[in-house]
Scaffold this motif. Structure first.
Motif, PDB file in Angstrom:
ATOM      1  N   SER A 149       0.990  -1.259  -0.109  1.00 15.74           N
ATOM      2  CA  SER A 149      -0.006  -0.028  -0.018  1.00 15.74           C
ATOM      3  C   SER A 149       0.935   1.212  -0.004  1.00 15.74           C
ATOM      4  CB  SER A 149      -0.778   0.084   1.311  1.00 15.74           C
ATOM      5  OG  SER A 149      -0.156   0.126   2.266  1.00 15.74           O
ATOM      6  N   LEU A 150       0.388   2.329  -0.121  1.00 13.53           N
ATOM      7  CA  LEU A 150       1.021   3.642  -0.219  1.00 13.53           C
ATOM      8  C   LEU A 150       1.865   3.949   1.152  1.00 13.53           C
ATOM      9  CD1 LEU A 150       1.636   6.213  -1.846  1.00 13.53           C
ATOM     10  CD2 LEU A 150      -0.201   7.149  -0.954  1.00 13.53           C
ATOM     11  N   LEU A 151       1.243   3.561   2.001  1.00 13.05           N
ATOM     12  CA  LEU A 151       1.699   3.919   3.268  1.00 13.05           C
ATOM     13  C   LEU A 151       2.999   3.054   3.539  1.00 13.05           C
ATOM     14  CD1 LEU A 151       1.615   5.514   6.013  1.00 13.05           C
ATOM     15  CD2 LEU A 151       0.196   3.922   6.937  1.00 13.05           C
ATOM     16  N   ARG A 152       2.674   1.904   3.293  1.00 10.88           N
ATOM     17  CA  ARG A 152       3.917   0.931   3.214  1.00 10.88           C
ATOM     18  C   ARG A 152       4.980   1.380   2.638  1.00 10.88           C
ATOM     19  NH1 ARG A 152       2.506  -4.737   4.968  1.00 10.88           N
ATOM     20  NH2 ARG A 152       4.596  -5.516   5.413  1.00 10.88           N
ATOM     21  N   SER A 153       4.672   1.613   1.294  1.00 13.03           N
ATOM     22  CA  SER A 153       5.748   1.951   0.350  1.00 13.03           C
ATOM     23  C   SER A 153       6.715   3.268   0.802  1.00 13.03           C
ATOM     24  CB  SER A 153       5.487   2.299  -1.028  1.00 13.03           C
ATOM     25  OG  SER A 153       4.053   2.262  -1.116  1.00 13.03           O
ATOM     26  N   LEU A 154       5.877   4.233   1.458  1.00 16.73           N
ATOM     27  CA  LEU A 154       6.434   5.419   2.287  1.00 16.73           C
ATOM     28  C   LEU A 154       7.333   5.117   3.119  1.00 16.73           C
ATOM     29  CD1 LEU A 154       3.577   8.144   1.794  1.00 16.73           C
ATOM     30  CD2 LEU A 154       5.913   8.132   0.901  1.00 16.73           C
ATOM     31  N   VAL A 155       6.770   4.244   4.099  1.00 16.99           N
ATOM     32  CA  VAL A 155       7.345   3.822   5.314  1.00 16.99           C
ATOM     33  C   VAL A 155       8.851   3.006   5.055  1.00 16.99           C
ATOM     34  CG1 VAL A 155       7.655   2.449   7.434  1.00 16.99           C
ATOM     35  CG2 VAL A 155       5.679   4.059   6.963  1.00 16.99           C
ATOM     36  N   ILE A 215       8.128   4.565  -5.507  1.00 16.16           N
ATOM     37  CA  ILE A 215       6.609   5.067  -4.916  1.00 16.16           C
ATOM     38  C   ILE A 215       5.780   5.325  -6.291  1.00 16.16           C
ATOM     39  CG2 ILE A 215       5.373   6.575  -3.801  1.00 16.16           C
ATOM     40  CD1 ILE A 215       7.655   6.865  -2.012  1.00 16.16           C
ATOM     41  N   ALA A 216       6.518   6.011  -7.231  1.00 17.36           N
ATOM     42  CA  ALA A 216       5.589   6.188  -8.512  1.00 17.36           C
ATOM     43  C   ALA A 216       5.353   5.089  -9.337  1.00 17.36           C
ATOM     44  CB  ALA A 216       6.373   7.351  -9.547  1.00 17.36           C
ATOM     45  N   ARG A 224      -0.797   0.238  -8.668  1.00 20.42           N
ATOM     46  CA  ARG A 224      -1.998  -0.054  -7.955  1.00 20.42           C
ATOM     47  C   ARG A 224      -3.099   0.568  -8.756  1.00 20.42           C
ATOM     48  NH1 ARG A 224       1.254   1.273  -3.576  1.00 20.42           N
ATOM     49  NH2 ARG A 224       0.936   3.515  -3.798  1.00 20.42           N
ATOM     50  N   GLY A 225      -3.177   1.341  -9.672  1.00 21.82           N
ATOM     51  CA  GLY A 225      -4.072   2.111 -10.309  1.00 21.82           C
ATOM     52  C   GLY A 225      -4.735   1.277 -11.562  1.00 21.82           C
ATOM     53  N   VAL A 226      -5.357   2.260 -12.069  1.00 19.26           N
ATOM     54  CA  VAL A 226      -6.075   1.539 -13.698  1.00 19.26           C
ATOM     55  C   VAL A 226      -4.986   0.990 -14.535  1.00 19.26           C
ATOM     56  CG1 VAL A 226      -7.384   2.166 -15.535  1.00 19.26           C
ATOM     57  CG2 VAL A 226      -8.112   3.085 -13.194  1.00 19.26           C
ATOM     58  N   VAL A 227      -3.990   2.036 -14.876  1.00 26.99           N
ATOM     59  CA  VAL A 227      -2.894   1.627 -15.577  1.00 26.99           C
ATOM     60  C   VAL A 227      -2.438   0.369 -15.405  1.00 26.99           C
ATOM     61  CG1 VAL A 227      -0.671   2.354 -16.648  1.00 26.99           C
ATOM     62  CG2 VAL A 227      -2.716   4.132 -16.229  1.00 26.99           C
ATOM     63  N   GLY A 228      -2.178   0.150 -13.931  1.00 29.56           N
ATOM     64  CA  GLY A 228      -1.255  -1.088 -13.505  1.00 29.56           C
ATOM     65  C   GLY A 228      -2.315  -2.388 -14.076  1.00 29.56           C
ATOM     66  N   ARG A 229      -3.430  -2.255 -13.706  1.00 31.65           N
ATOM     67  CA  ARG A 229      -4.551  -3.322 -13.818  1.00 31.65           C
ATOM     68  C   ARG A 229      -4.259  -3.575 -15.671  1.00 31.65           C
ATOM     69  NH1 ARG A 229      -7.296  -1.241  -9.708  1.00 31.65           N
ATOM     70  NH2 ARG A 229      -8.817  -0.152 -11.294  1.00 31.65           N
ATOM     71  N   LEU A 230      -4.389  -2.375 -16.366  1.00 36.38           N
ATOM     72  CA  LEU A 230      -4.415  -2.513 -17.660  1.00 36.38           C
ATOM     73  C   LEU A 230      -3.219  -3.553 -18.241  1.00 36.38           C
ATOM     74  CD1 LEU A 230      -5.630   1.009 -19.218  1.00 36.38           C
ATOM     75  CD2 LEU A 230      -6.378  -1.442 -19.975  1.00 36.38           C
ATOM     76  N   PRO A 243      -8.613  -5.426  -2.709  1.00 38.84           N
ATOM     77  CA  PRO A 243      -7.992  -6.497  -3.664  1.00 38.84           C
ATOM     78  C   PRO A 243      -7.303  -5.892  -4.862  1.00 38.84           C
ATOM     79  CG  PRO A 243     -10.550  -6.387  -3.675  1.00 38.84           C
ATOM     80  CD  PRO A 243     -10.040  -5.660  -2.714  1.00 38.84           C
ATOM     81  N   SER A 244      -7.707  -4.498  -5.118  1.00 40.34           N
ATOM     82  CA  SER A 244      -6.804  -3.887  -6.090  1.00 40.34           C
ATOM     83  C   SER A 244      -5.470  -3.464  -5.700  1.00 40.34           C
ATOM     84  CB  SER A 244      -7.641  -2.600  -6.516  1.00 40.34           C
ATOM     85  OG  SER A 244      -7.681  -1.585  -5.476  1.00 40.34           O
ATOM     86  N   ALA A 245      -5.232  -3.411  -4.422  1.00 37.00           N
ATOM     87  CA  ALA A 245      -3.992  -3.185  -3.918  1.00 37.00           C
ATOM     88  C   ALA A 245      -2.991  -4.556  -4.024  1.00 37.00           C
ATOM     89  CB  ALA A 245      -3.880  -2.411  -2.640  1.00 37.00           C
TER      90      ALA A 245
END
Lengths: 656, 498
Positions: free
Chosen positions: A304-310, A468-469, A475-481, A638-640
């Motif tokens: 998740s975003l928080l985990r990646s930041l940490v 992070i980027a 995690r987003g739409v592009v990734g799923r595509l 599930p999307s993450a």
């Protein structure tokens, strides 16, 4: 006119050498759908074996030939098919390419270890005889090569098209189940194909070694020129392959005679095979989509975003601690590792998420370094421009090969890498011949970062931001595509997704990231040259990325450290240098089928530790246990996370 | 039902047979660990040497340039002679290397030379200097794509240091060599020089095809770098870097070209300059061709040959059709062998085949065989075969001391010379020795011959020697064909690569 004929005659020998190499390649591909990038490496190892038998041990030449071509080579071919490449034809192209590249690197290491570097000579066959042909002269050895190439092409054609065995070989790649029903044995056919293929590689190696020399790299990489010939035959037609090989050899010879000696055109001579390959790939008819199969793989979990930041902050702090008081020399190593990690991150995007293999990722880093040095804007704006330029080059490479997928796309990147290495980077307006350019250290918001330790920290900051980027993208739409297009292009096509422009964008983004890494590296080093981004080094880069995990950021970081350490370890232990390549190469072969690599095993270990350790900790320290819990627990969205994609094979296994 | 176990058993048997056959063959291959010399003797051929370690064939494809240093100027040399490994000294001499016990204790060939020795008063410990040791770094290409290519330079430095330590000390301190590997990679060169800055007093006798990497590092920390040869412009321009074989690409001596004009006038009017498209060879070859034209040659054919090229016949065909009579090639000796083989096959016999001291190497002589007969070499150093050259005999004997079986070559010779230069200057400074004073002392050296090892090289001004000699390969051994000691001339400015 006699001059022209002389050059043609002389080019036929080169063409014959390519023809033998290309024929073996086409045979293994046509019968098992595995493009054996290590074909030349096998030829090299067997040429050394032939030297060992005939020179070091003093066996008679005919016996050595029989042993190598009739016993050792087929045995190796059988072994490789049985234990390494079985089933690789059905695997995603990224897997099969990585396995064969792993074989290439491993074989080079094995040759260096078994036959340590020293001066070795293999005499040509019948060195004293030769024949006058018009204004030119052909040696007996060259004639033997030409005769062998014709024989090989003819016999292979007859085998594949006129015999039961050959028909079985061709059937086994199209539909092995059907072949089995008809009483054929697809495995046997595949083993025979590989046995013959490796023997052909051995023949090519033995015929070329007296001329090229017993050199680990020269023999191995010469076969890359033969890929162009194999492409003309579209990897299935032997007569066309033979014609392509001859055409290539004659073209190269004519280029010596008729190209000008100065100017841009003069630089074309060494890249004719690569140009030939690139043009053929672009003009090839579109390969058919394989329908009905979902080639999914279980990917590494996406944090998740928080985990990646940490994690990013933890990495930064760790690097700060480790580099305090470090010597300049070691800081340089840390910076190099960060560079490689960033380039591998671009591979995570392209190969891990997108499923496309690039065999020249370092070249894009070179483009970035070149742009940064030339622009002479050592600041964030300059970095941004550099990234755009590298992305533009990536798009330019992807554009002509819009229609290509998988293997052909990878070969196109290979041709691109060679072209850049031998021609573009050498131009005066680029690095210049064997030249270097100076690059200044970055200044951020007006403050120049002079010290190496500060600069290395800035590089790690960039690495963290890039990670992070990339994860956010995933995690987003592009990734799923991306994942959908990797797993089933035909399904995406049915849904109306335009994959071609998406692929161009993906290539551009990946190239941009690699270019950014190259620019930062240029600033770290101070002087940068084409030799720092040699195309061949993209191969260990790819291998290490896959070994450590090309689907996760952790894999990219570990891979970067590994790639930095590899030459250091080799230099400190020269006797073991070959062995390290062997470990890397064959490790990639073993792990290549799981692109999640070692990083995934680490994650599994981490999860197990948390599963067993957390209750123990909670029961003993209830006070701060709640803080340990929720924020760091993987998101249940599930999307993450990555759900399990059941592959057709897995469901088939489950059903049987 | 009963067919399956039978099939499986048959398959298992076949598999076992295959494995056994492979094992048998593999064991045959690996088990026969006969010494190549034994094999050769049994087969009736003379081998001459036991193969040493290191140095495979020169070039390879995309792994980039084969460390070609290709200097222009005089002692002009295109690298890739790597070396080490082979027994014996150069070409003809098999009667054993001279003994180190012949080393003189006094005079200009002693390890301290006979220059001024200053008092040690005020001698201070500093980076790289302790109470007992002065550490000298040597950064040379050992690993990398062509393993051992410049190991000779490191051996040359180590040889001199052994010699010195056996006789003397600098203000009570012995010399120690910190060996570093630049792996034919600019990044590794940079890292090695950063290490040398931290741990060594000076760098001596280094040799790398990609010496641009560490030039800035050396200059920034004020590290004195007395090299064997400088290759790239960054290193040539580094203010603390010097070389006992300095190179200015745009300055070529006219000494040996004039000799050829006097002896082979007709051939010089139909000359060809070929070079390997790698490293510094192209720019050096172009500069040489330009210089020759100024001196009176006619260069009808200039061509670069790709690193991966294995079919030299088309190039020979071209030279034949242009009526070439004088061929010069800049590149590794392995390619020279291929080129000369192609020339012989195509029945192309130029009057002159010329190359720099890259082919002044025993392995070239062995591999070229009769194809190399009559080849000329121009160089600014003395012949290894010259028994009257005391310094040369010292180099040869101490080289065998540090690595028995090592082959002497030009880079090792200049590394020995560089170490001697360091020692003599350090002794002349005595208690005043520090990095800056050493650099000033070396900068003031105008003419240095390494006690007769080579022609006068202008260390401080960083200019190569105007003098050279020409040798020829006849009957398997090298002989000087130019008169006197050295032919001397002036430097021709070409404007290329400057």
């Amino acid at each position: 006119m006699s001059g022209f004929i002389a050059f043609v005659v002389l080019g036929i020998f080169t063409g014959a050498a390519y023809a033998i190499a290309a024929s073996g390649l086409v045979l293994t591909y046509a019968t098992t759908r595995v493009f054996n990038i290590a074909h030349g490496a096998f030829g090299m190892v067997l040429a050394f074996t032939f030297w060992d038998f005939s020179v070091r041990q003093g066996l008679p030449t005919w016996l050595s030939l029989v042993l190598v071509l009739g016993v050792v080579a087929p045995a190796i071919g059988w072994f490789i098919q049985r234990f390494v490449t079985r089933g690789l034809g059905d695997a995603p192209v990224s897997v099969s390419l990585v396995v064969t590249v792993g074989l290439l690197v491993g074989l080079i290491g094995a040759a260096q270890y078994l036959w340590p570097p020293e001066s070795r000579l293999l005499m040509p066959f019948k060195p004293e005889s030769g024949y006058q042909v018009g204004a030119t002269y052909v040696t007996a050895h060259q004639l033997i090569t030409i005769v062998c190439s014709v024989l090989v092409a003819t016999l292979l054609y007859v085998l594949l098209n006129r015999t039961r065995v050959g028909t079985a070989m061709r059937a086994s790649v199209d539909n092995p189940e059907l072949l089995r029903l008809f009483g054929g044995r697809p495995d046997r056919a595949a083993q025979l194909a590989w046995a013959i293929g490796i023997s052909l590689a051995a023949l090519g190696g033995i015929l070329l070694a007296p001329v090229v020399g017993l050199d680990y790299y020269a023999l191995t990489l010469l076969v890359i020129n033969a890929y162009a010939a194999a492409m003309l035959g579209r990897l299935k037609s032997l007569p066309l392959t033979f014609a392509g090989a001859m055409a290539l050899g004659i073209l190269e010879s004519l280029a010596v005679g008729y190209l000008p000696t100065e100017g841009l055109i003069a630089g074309i001579r060494p890249v004719i095979p690569a140009l030939f390959l690139f043009l053929l790939l672009v003009l090839l008819p579109q390969a058919q989509l394989r329908v009905g199969q979902v080639k999914g793989i279980v990917s590494a979990p996406v944090p998740s975003l928080l985990r990646s930041l940490v994690s990013g902050v933890v990495l930064l702090v760790a690097v700060m601690v480790v580099t305090t008081g470090m010597s300049e020399a070691n800081l340089l190593l840390v910076g190099t590792a960060a560079t490689f990690a960033m380039v591998m991150l671009s591979l995570v995007l392209l190969t891990g998420y997108g499923g496309h293999v690039s065999l020249a990722q370092l070249t894009f880093a070179g483009v970035g370094a070149l742009a940064y040095a030339k622009l002479a804007e050592p600041n964030l704006y300059g970095l941004f421009l550099t990234t755009l330029i590298a992305a533009g080059v990536g798009a330019l490479v992807a554009l002509p090969v819009l229609r290509l997928t998988g293997l052909y796309l990878a070969l196109a990147t290979l041709a691109f890498g060679v072209l850049m290495d031998k021609m573009i980077f050498q131009e005066e307006w680029a690095f210049g011949f064997n030249g270097t350019l100076s690059a200044e250290r970055l200044s951020v918001l007006g403050v120049q970062i002079e010290s190496t330790s500060g600069y290395v920290l800035v590089m790690v900051v960039f690495l963290v931001l890039m990670s992070i980027a990339v994860l956010a993208l995933r995690r987003g739409v592009v990734g799923r595509l991306l994942v959908a297009m990797r797993d089933s292009p035909s399904a995406c096509g049915t849904l109306g997704l335009d994959q071609r422009w998406f692929r161009v964008g993906l290539f551009a983004l990946s190239a941009g990231l690699a270019g950014l890494a190259g620019a930062l590296f240029a600033g770290l080093r101070g002087t940068i040259g084409a030799a720092d981004f040699q195309f061949f080094n993209s191969l260990p880069l790819l291998l290490l990325a896959v070994v450590f995990g090309v689907t996760s950021v952790t894999g990219a970081c570990l891979g970067g450290i590994g790639l930095m350490l590899l030459p250091e370890l080799q230099a400190n232990n020269p006797e073991l240098a070959g062995l390290l390549f062997v470990v890397l190469g064959f490790g990639a072969v073993a792990l290549g089928r799981d692109p999640n690599g070692l990083a995934n095993h680490l994650f599994t270990l981490g999860r197990w530790l948390r599963a067993t350790g957390e209750p123990w900790v909670r029961s003993r320290i209830p006070v701060w246990a709640p803080a340990l819990g929720d924020p760091l627990r993987p998101s249940s969205d599930p999307s993450a996370g990555e759900g399990r994609i059941e592959t057709s094979e897995e469901s088939a296994h489950a059903a049987s | 039902m009963s067919i399956q176990p039978v099939r499986r058993a048959r398959r298992a048997r076949l598999g076992a047979v295959a494995v056994a056959a492979t094992l048998a063959v593999a064991l045959a291959a690996c088990g026969s660990q006969l010494d190549p010399e034994t094999v050769a003797r049994v087969n009736g051929t003379t081998s001459g040497d036991s193969d040493g370690s290191v140095d495979s064939a020169g070039d390879f494809d995309d792994t980039g340039s084969t460390g070609d240093t290709g200097d222009s100027a005089d002692g002009g040399d295109s690298a890739d002679t790597g070396d080490s490994g082979d027994t014996g000294t150069a070409a003809s001499d098999d009667s054993g290397a001279p003994s180190t016990s012949d080393s003189p204790e006094k005079g200009d060939n002693s390890s301290t030379g006979d220059g001024p020795v200053a008092s040690c008063g005020g001698f201070k410990n500093q980076t790289g200097i302790t109470d007992s040791t002065i550490t000298l770094a040597n950064v040379s290409d050992l690993g990398g794509p062509v393993p051992g290519i410049f190991e000779s330079a490191q051996l040359g430095t180590r040889a001199y240091v052994s010699y010195f330590n056996s006789q003397s000390a600098i203000c009570g301190r012995k010399l120690a060599v910190m060996t570093l590997d630049s792996r034919a990679d600019a990044g590794a060169d940079q890292k090695a020089y950063l290490e040398a800055c931290d741990k060594a007093f000076a760098a001596v006798g280094s040799m790398s095809a990609f010496d641009s990497g560490g030039a800035d590092a050396a200059q920034s920390c004020g590290l004195p770098d007395i090299r064997s040869t400088s290759v790239n412009p960054e290193r040539q321009n580094c203010s603390t870097c010097f070389a006992t074989q300095p190179v200015s690409t745009d300055k070529v001596t006219d000494s040996y070209p004039k000799w050829f004009l006097s002896k082979y006038k007709d051939a010089t009017q139909h000359a060809a300059v070929l070079y390997i498209n790698a490293g510094a060879a192209p720019v050096n070859a172009k500069s040489i061709a330009a210089a020759w034209k100024k001196v009176g040659f006619k260069v009808d054919y200039e061509k670069g040959i790709d690193v991966a090229e294995f079919n030299f016949a088309p190039y020979v065909q071209e030279m034949k059709s242009k009526g070439i009579k004088f061929v010069m090639y800049q590149g590794p000796y392995q390619n020279t062998v291929k080129l000369q083989q192609a020339m012989k096959q195509q029945q192309f016999e130029p009057d002159v085949y010329l190359q720099d001291a890259t082919i002044y190497d025993k392995r070239y002589v062995e591999q070229a065989g009769s194809d190399g007969e009559g080849s000329f070499v121009y160089m600014s150093n003395d012949l290894f075969e010259n028994r009257n050259n005391k310094e040369m005999q010292l180099y040869l004997s101490w080289l065998q001391q540090v690595k028995p079986g090592a082959t002497p070559n030009m880079y090792g010779l200049y590394a020995w010379s560089a170490t001697r230069l360091f020692v003599e200057k350090a002794l002349s400074l005595g208690g005043r020795l520090d990095r800056k004073s050493l650099i000033d002392a070396v900068r003031s050296v105008k003419d240095w011959t390494g006690n007769g090892l080579h022609a006068k090289q202008h260390i401080g001004p960083r200019l190569g020697a105007e003098c050279s000699k020409v040798i020829q390969l006849k009957g398997g051994s090298w002989r000087q064909v130019s008169g006197g000691g050295y032919l001397c001339g002036s430097m021709v400015s070409t404007g290329i690569g400057g």
